[in-house]
Design an enzyme around this catalytic site. Structure first.
Site, PDB file in Angstrom:
ATOM      1  CB  CYS A 120     -28.447 -50.458 -21.523  1.00  0.00           C
ATOM      2  SG  CYS A 120     -28.983 -48.760 -21.715  1.00  0.00           S
ATOM      3  CB  CYS A 123     -29.415 -46.876 -23.432  1.00  0.00           C
ATOM      4  SG  CYS A 123     -28.877 -48.387 -22.637  1.00  0.00           S
TER       5      CYS A 123
END
Length: 278
Positions: A120, A123
């Site tokens: 990620c 995020c």
């Protein structure tokens, strides 16, 4: 800190089984701490899971992509903790960024205090409005590339992936010129980290924006890769796999040409196809 680790495995091939050594990509946390230039407390900005190596570039690239830094001059220094009471192994996983007052003010507003996984990038940012500031116009870069140039990018990227060749477990981000020359490559267990390392390297040299260039990444293209390209001024992003729907929407809004499924002699252009001609 070594980016690879060695383990013993039991490997099976059909009816045969042997014990042998295998090589793995290392995944370790890097905590980026911030402080204002001059005086003031040190606080944690974010912790990201990464493959050790090029930590300064990663930190600079992440702070730039997050909107903390507007230029390299706002990053006064990047240092490991000096406190002798901190264990050496822990020091290797911490960087302290000393920021200009304006950058520090932006960092405090953006401070997460959370851990970013290796899969990620940005995020928590889940809409176009959150990743493209309203005062930033779409990229209007006049670069044009041919299909033939694009066809050759994945192989050139793969040829320079030294850590992937040893572990099979790392992603790469490569910066190419408009003529297809590989200018820079970085590897990491996370696609977004590899991109941050690459952009951070150029930022620290004062070479942003990266106009007239192409970003090629291994694996799929999530919206965080497009966002990082947009912020760095990279007009074309190419990947060997699929983009996400949000990546396509962001590319369209940001004026980024997005190429996916670039394999062999085929690809799809998902946004701003006018830059691919011939």
């Amino acid at each position: 800190m070594d980016p690879i680790d060695r383990v013993r495995v039991r490997a099976r091939d059909g009816d045969s089984e042997v014990e042998r050594e295998d090589v793995l990509a290392v995944e370790e946390p890097l905590e980026i701490r911030i402080r204002a230039e001059g005086a003031g407390p040190i606080s944690s900005f974010v912790t990201t899971m990464r493959t050790p190596g090029d930590d300064e570039e990663l930190s600079a690239g992440l702070l730039f992509a997050e909107g903390v830094l507007e230029n390299a001059g706002e990053l006064r220094s990047l240092e490991r903790p000096a406190d002798p009471r901190i264990d050496a192994e822990l020091k290797a996983n911490i960087l302290i960024a000393t920021l200009a007052p304006e950058a520090y003010g932006r960092a405090v507003k953006l401070q997460r205090g959370t851990v970013i996984g290796s899969a990620c990038g940005v995020c928590g940012k889940t809409s176009i409005e959150n990743v493209i500031p309203s005062d930033k116009p779409p990229l209007a870069d006049p670069i044009r590339v041919t299909p033939e140039l694009l066809y050759g990018l994945p192989e050139r990227l793969r040829e320079r992936q030294s850590l992937f060749a040893r572990t099979g477990g790392l992603h790469a981000a490569g910066l190419f010129s408009s003529g297809g020359e590989l200018l820079e490559i970085r590897e990491d267990i996370g696609r977004h980290n590899a991109t941050d390392k690459l952009v951070g390297a150029r930022l620290l040299r004062g070479q942003i924006p990266l106009s007239g260039s192409i970003l090629a990444v291994s694996g799929r293209t999530g919206f965080e890769i497009v966002q990082k390209a947009f912020v760095a001024g990279i007009p074309i992003v190419a990947s060997v796999s699929a983009p996400s729907s949000l990546a396509v929407a962001l590319a369209e809004a940001g004026g980024v040409t997005l190429v996916g499924f670039l394999r062999g002699r085929r690809f799809n252009v998902y946004a701003n196809a006018q830059r691919v001609c011939g």
